[in-house]
Design an enzyme around this catalytic site. Structure first.
Site, PDB file in Angstrom:
ATOM      1  N   HIS A   1      -3.709   4.458   4.702  1.00 15.37           N
ATOM      2  CA  HIS A   1      -4.827   3.511   4.824  1.00 15.37           C
ATOM      3  C   HIS A   1      -6.093   4.112   4.242  1.00 15.37           C
ATOM      4  O   HIS A   1      -6.790   3.493   3.446  1.00 15.37           O
ATOM      5  CB  HIS A   1      -5.039   3.148   6.295  1.00 15.37           C
ATOM      6  CG  HIS A   1      -6.297   2.388   6.546  1.00 15.37           C
ATOM      7  ND1 HIS A   1      -6.462   1.086   6.122  1.00 15.37           N
ATOM      8  CD2 HIS A   1      -7.451   2.742   7.152  1.00 15.37           C
ATOM      9  CE1 HIS A   1      -7.675   0.672   6.478  1.00 15.37           C
ATOM     10  NE2 HIS A   1      -8.287   1.650   7.090  1.00 15.37           N
TER      11      HIS A   1
ATOM     12  N   ARG B   1       0.863  -1.179   0.000  1.00 16.38           N
ATOM     13  CA  ARG B   1       0.000   0.000   0.000  1.00 16.38           C
ATOM     14  C   ARG B   1       0.899   1.227   0.000  1.00 16.38           C
ATOM     15  O   ARG B   1       1.470   1.575   1.031  1.00 16.38           O
ATOM     16  CB  ARG B   1      -0.890  -0.028   1.249  1.00 16.38           C
ATOM     17  CG  ARG B   1      -2.007   1.001   1.253  1.00 16.38           C
ATOM     18  CD  ARG B   1      -2.619   1.095   2.639  1.00 16.38           C
ATOM     19  NE  ARG B   1      -1.764   1.895   3.520  1.00 16.38           N
ATOM     20  CZ  ARG B   1      -1.681   1.742   4.831  1.00 16.38           C
ATOM     21  NH1 ARG B   1      -2.381   0.805   5.432  1.00 16.38           N
ATOM     22  NH2 ARG B   1      -0.892   2.523   5.548  1.00 16.38           N
TER      23      ARG B   1
ATOM     24  N   TYR C   1       4.159   5.857  11.150  1.00 19.44           N
ATOM     25  CA  TYR C   1       4.425   4.501  11.623  1.00 19.44           C
ATOM     26  C   TYR C   1       5.277   3.666  10.668  1.00 19.44           C
ATOM     27  O   TYR C   1       5.594   2.534  10.983  1.00 19.44           O
ATOM     28  CB  TYR C   1       3.122   3.754  11.955  1.00 19.44           C
ATOM     29  CG  TYR C   1       2.071   3.760  10.851  1.00 19.44           C
ATOM     30  CD1 TYR C   1       2.178   2.895   9.769  1.00 19.44           C
ATOM     31  CD2 TYR C   1       0.983   4.613  10.912  1.00 19.44           C
ATOM     32  CE1 TYR C   1       1.216   2.891   8.772  1.00 19.44           C
ATOM     33  CE2 TYR C   1       0.004   4.613   9.919  1.00 19.44           C
ATOM     34  CZ  TYR C   1       0.131   3.751   8.855  1.00 19.44           C
ATOM     35  OH  TYR C   1      -0.807   3.750   7.865  1.00 19.44           O
TER      36      TYR C   1
END
Lengths: 381, 473
Positions: A266, A262, A275
């Site tokens: 998100h 990805r 993160y």
């Protein structure tokens, strides 16, 4: 026994037909599944990936401009979605998560319908039976049960269509997915579990929940599985075709783990820089699904300026139509909330609607008209 | 092709954000921008994001400087956009209603995923002002509640206020509406004493008390009937009242009338006989293992019923009826055996037709069906009439004996007590035996003491020594 925290440790198992540098790799087991893919077909796959990347970028921009409440980007997962989506037959049925907008494009979804949910204008954007694809499932992994149930129905009908369910690496930790696999194996249902392992379940890296490659779990349920390079559109097409053939000929379910990444957040409400390591992003950018197909096409002389312009024109047109459909989408009417609750007339609901209509009449008509759309209007401002 | 000024207001870039900081502008006033060209970096509570231009045009004004925290909804940049043909001219961002809206946008609370939205305290969610109070141009009447098929629960009768007048339901709360419905009180007739005319629990109870005083002595007022029909616990119990008044109706009313009619027309005599039924109980135990009775449940009641039929054949006056109107005594040559049954609706006495023709097994089946039907509340009126003699099984309640009242029109009723193990004389010794007391009430107009006594003794003989049936049939 040392724990293996890297679910990618067994890279050599990946089915790969196009290397990241665009080199065509021969594969004794899978070449035959794509032997019919000629130059034109390769170009079409390329165009598909360019178009859905453009849809994704345009929708992300629309969210930033206040026209969509939210958008779950698919950037980086184009090959997994196009390769699998283009393998399907019209009468196969897709049960996806919220990220498979590229698959929806393959199914022929109307561009405006694609955005209805994300603009907050509808609970479901399209008629599932019109394109044989269920509305996006937001509950993580729940769609795998729906697909398995549908596939059991296909068995009962004696048909040879296949249910294909899409989900992510995070969903494999959900009970629903595991239950669906138990039933699929028990009934030998014609269902394909297509897992796009994009390495991040929001902020949780896949290694936390998968100490062995996810595909290795499926044989424990009695389901054959395959790991495929999810950034290789040809390989994704090949493994999906193989799985479809197995399902159509009574071979039961297949689990496909498409290893991809990805590249974006998100959703548009997420900030992945908090993160994950920028180096990781760089590593995966080098494996970009579109760049490698472009390199292959270029090496074969199939990516002339003419072809590139034509593809760009198609993408521009799709983006313009998407934007126009989005910003000109009529606001839902207040009483629309009563629609699609029951498939048949229901006297109790009719009464509620009647009462609500009377209630609305207590207010000045202009006031009442804006009542329901008020909240979305605020978002737009 | 006159240019149009388009204002861009800061959108909610996450889910439920209230504000964002302008980190940097990538454009300056006078710059020409393309659609989706990045014009600024904006930091929200969740992320730093790039802001793509919603228009193709020329930057006319930057409303906020870098480093400024801007509330969602505030204008941040304006564009000169070519007047016609622009792809974005109909963007809702520039809709007319934004211009006359000088008030600052409502304060927004951050709403991060997983924390839920704060309740909005101002603006829309508050109750909007009503256009007017009812009179002016009344809307079409709210459709009165009507039975609408399966999903609707039993609804209490609606107050019969003309729908036109009832533009709005009186203000109250759901529990108060429930209370009023249970008590049969019409809320539209009340003036609420709470804030803004809210009808309170006290208002409803006061109304109930008022109408109870007005209508005292008026048996079975409409309100009371409604209370019973809704079937809920009487609402007054919750309120600590010392008495509950329930209208006399239904099964209770019929039972009462029958009992009064019977007790004060037929002179009752009651006799008792306690018998050692050990032999009958042994018989029951044997029947349970018998293949012929494998799938039926033979109970003491079945044996008593059979014994009663046999004894009745020898003492027919117990199976007769006093016809006051015709001044005749009707002797039945058949037995319709009534069984008193406690049901959710109260006492009913359905009867087994022609019980005298039934064998033990058939009798067992008939009694089982009878009691099950009664307990399910499905006994038909036909099954409740035409009885000729009855049994009441008070033994199931652990009772030994009583003085049963005759079912009207019948000459006798037998109460069977519970079977108890008691010290009893047996073969000239004291032994622990199974003992039951039989209580027989009979109509002394029809039955003399001798006949009643012989009848009771016959039943006792059969139950204490079933073999003695051979001497009776």
């Amino acid at each position: 026994m040392p724990l293996n925290n890297d679910a990618d440790a067994t890279q050599d198992e990946l089915v790969q037909l196009i290397a990241p540098n665009g080199e065509r790799r021969s594969n004794a087991a899978y070449d035959r599944w794509v032997s019919d893919v000629d130059d034109a077909a390769l170009q079409a796959l390329y165009e598909d990936m360019i178009v859905i990347r453009r849809i994704d970028a345009e929708a992300t921009a629309l969210q930033r401009q206040g026209e969509l409440a939210l958008w779950p980007p698919l950037l980086g997962q184009e090959a997994a979605q196009i390769g699998s989506g283009r393998a399907l037959r019209e009468d196969d049925f897709v049960f996806s998560s919220y990220r498979e907008n590229g698959v929806a494009y393959c199914r022929g979804v109307d561009l405006t319908d694609l955005l209805r949910v994300w603009r907050g204008n509808a609970s479901a954007g399209w008629d599932p039976y019109a394109i044989n694809m269920a509305p996006p499932q937001v509950i993580i992994g729940a769609q795998t049960l729906h697909a398995t149930g549908y596939a059991m129905g296909v068995l009962a009908d004696g048909a040879d269509s296949v249910a294909v369910t899409y989900f992510g690496d995070g969903a494999t930790s959900q009970g629903d997915v595991n239950e669906a696999m138990v039933f699929a194996a028990s009934y030998q249902a014609p269902v394909i579990f297509f897992c796009q392992n994009n390495h991040w379940a929001i902020s949780e890296p896949v290694g936390l929940q998968a100490h062995v490659p996810i595909a290795h779990r499926a044989p424990g349920f009695g389901i054959p599985s395959v790991r495929v390079d999810g950034n290789d559109v040809l390989a994704c097409l090949a493994v999906t075709r193989e799985a479809l053939d197995r399902a159509r000929t009574g071979g039961g379910p297949t689990f496909i783990e498409a290893v991809t990444y990805r590249m974006g957040p998100h959703t548009t409400a997420d900030d992945p820089t908090r993160y994950r390591d920028a180096n990781e992003l760089e590593d995966w950018a080098a494996k970009d699904p579109i760049a490698r197909l472009a390199a292959l096409l270029d090496a074969r002389g199939l990516l002339s300026a003419e072809v590139a312009d034509s593809v760009k024109a198609t993408a521009d047109d799709v983006a313009a139509r998407l934007r126009e459909g989005c910003i000109s989408m009529p606001e839902p009417q207040v009483l629309d909330v009563f629609k699609h609750v029951y498939s048949e007339p229901n006297s109790w609901l009719d009464r509620q609607q009647d009462s609500y209509e009377q209630y609305l009449k207590y207010f000045d008509s202009a006031d009442a008209d804006t009542a329901a759309s008020n909240s979305s209007r605020e978002v737009n401002r | 092709m006159s240019p149009v000024i388009k204002e861009f207001r800061l959108p909610d870039l996450g889910e439920g954000l209230t504000e964002s900081e302008i980190v940097a502008w990538h454009v300056a006033v006078g710059d020409t921008v393309e659609l989706n060209q990045v014009i600024a970096d904006v930091e929200t509570a969740k992320a730093v994001v790039e802001l793509p231009s919603p228009y193709a045009g020329v930057v006319a004004k930057l409303h906020e400087q870098p480093g400024t925290v801007v509330e969602v909804g505030s204008p941040i940049v304006s564009f000169d956009v070519p007047g016609s043909g622009g792809p974005s001219t109909n963007s809702p961002d520039a809709s007319a209603d934004t211009n006359d809206d000088d008030a600052p946008p409502p304060k927004r609370e951050p709403n991060l995923v997983g924390y839920g939205a704060a309740v909005e305290k101002t603006g829309r969610p508050a109750r909007r002002a009503r256009r007017s109070s009812g009179a002016a141009e009344p809307a079409a009447p709210v459709r009165a509640a009507e039975p609408v098929g399966a999903p609707v629960m039993a609804e209490a009768p609606q107050p019969s206020v003309p729908a036109e007048a009832q533009l709005e339901r009186p203000r109250s709360t759901p529990p108060v509406r429930k209370l009023a419905r249970d008590l049969g009180i019409d809320l539209t007739a009340l003036n609420g004493s709470g804030p803004q005319g809210l009808i309170t629990r006290e208002d409803v109870l006061a109304e109930q008390q008022k109408s109870a005083q007005e209508g005292s002595g008026q048996q079975g007022s409409d309100r009371g009937v409604q209370s019973a029909e809704t079937g809920g616990a009487p609402a007054s119990r919750m309120n600590g009242e010392r008495e509950t008044r329930t209208p006399i109706k239904g099964v209770r009313k019929h039972t009462a009338a029958a009992m009064v009619a019977s007790a004060f027309t037929a002179p009752h005599v009651t006799e008792f006989l306690t018998v050692d039924v050990t032999a009958s109980m042994d018989l029951l135990a044997r029947l349970k293992t018998s293949r012929a009775f494998a799938d039926v449940r033979i109970t003491p009641l079945v044996l008593v019923a059979k014994a009663l039929c046999i004894a009745l054949d020898r003492n027919p006056t117990l199976n007769s009826r006093w016809d006051e109107a015709a001044q005749e005594i009707v002797q039945h040559h058949y037995v319709n055996l009534g069984i008193a049954a406690a049901t959710p609706r109260g006492l009913v006495v359905p009867n087994v037709r022609d019980a005298h023709t039934l064998g033990l097994r058939e009798l067992a089946d008939a009694l089982k069906g009878l009691t099950e039907t009664a307990r399910a509340g499905k006994t038909s009126p036909a099954d409740l009439s035409g009885g000729t003699i009855s049994i009441t099984n008070v033994g199931v309640f652990g009772i030994d004996a009583g003085t049963p009242i005759l079912n009207p029109g019948e000459a006798a009723i037998l109460a069977m007590g519970s079977v108890r193990k008691m010290p009893w004389e047996y073969q000239n010794e004291i032994a622990l035996r199974q003992v039951m007391t039989l209580s027989l009430s009979f109509d002394h107009r029809l039955v003399d003491g001798e006949q009643g006594s012989r009848f009771l003794a016959d039943i006792g003989t059969i139950l204490s020594d079933p073999g003695m049936v051979l001497t009776m049939v």
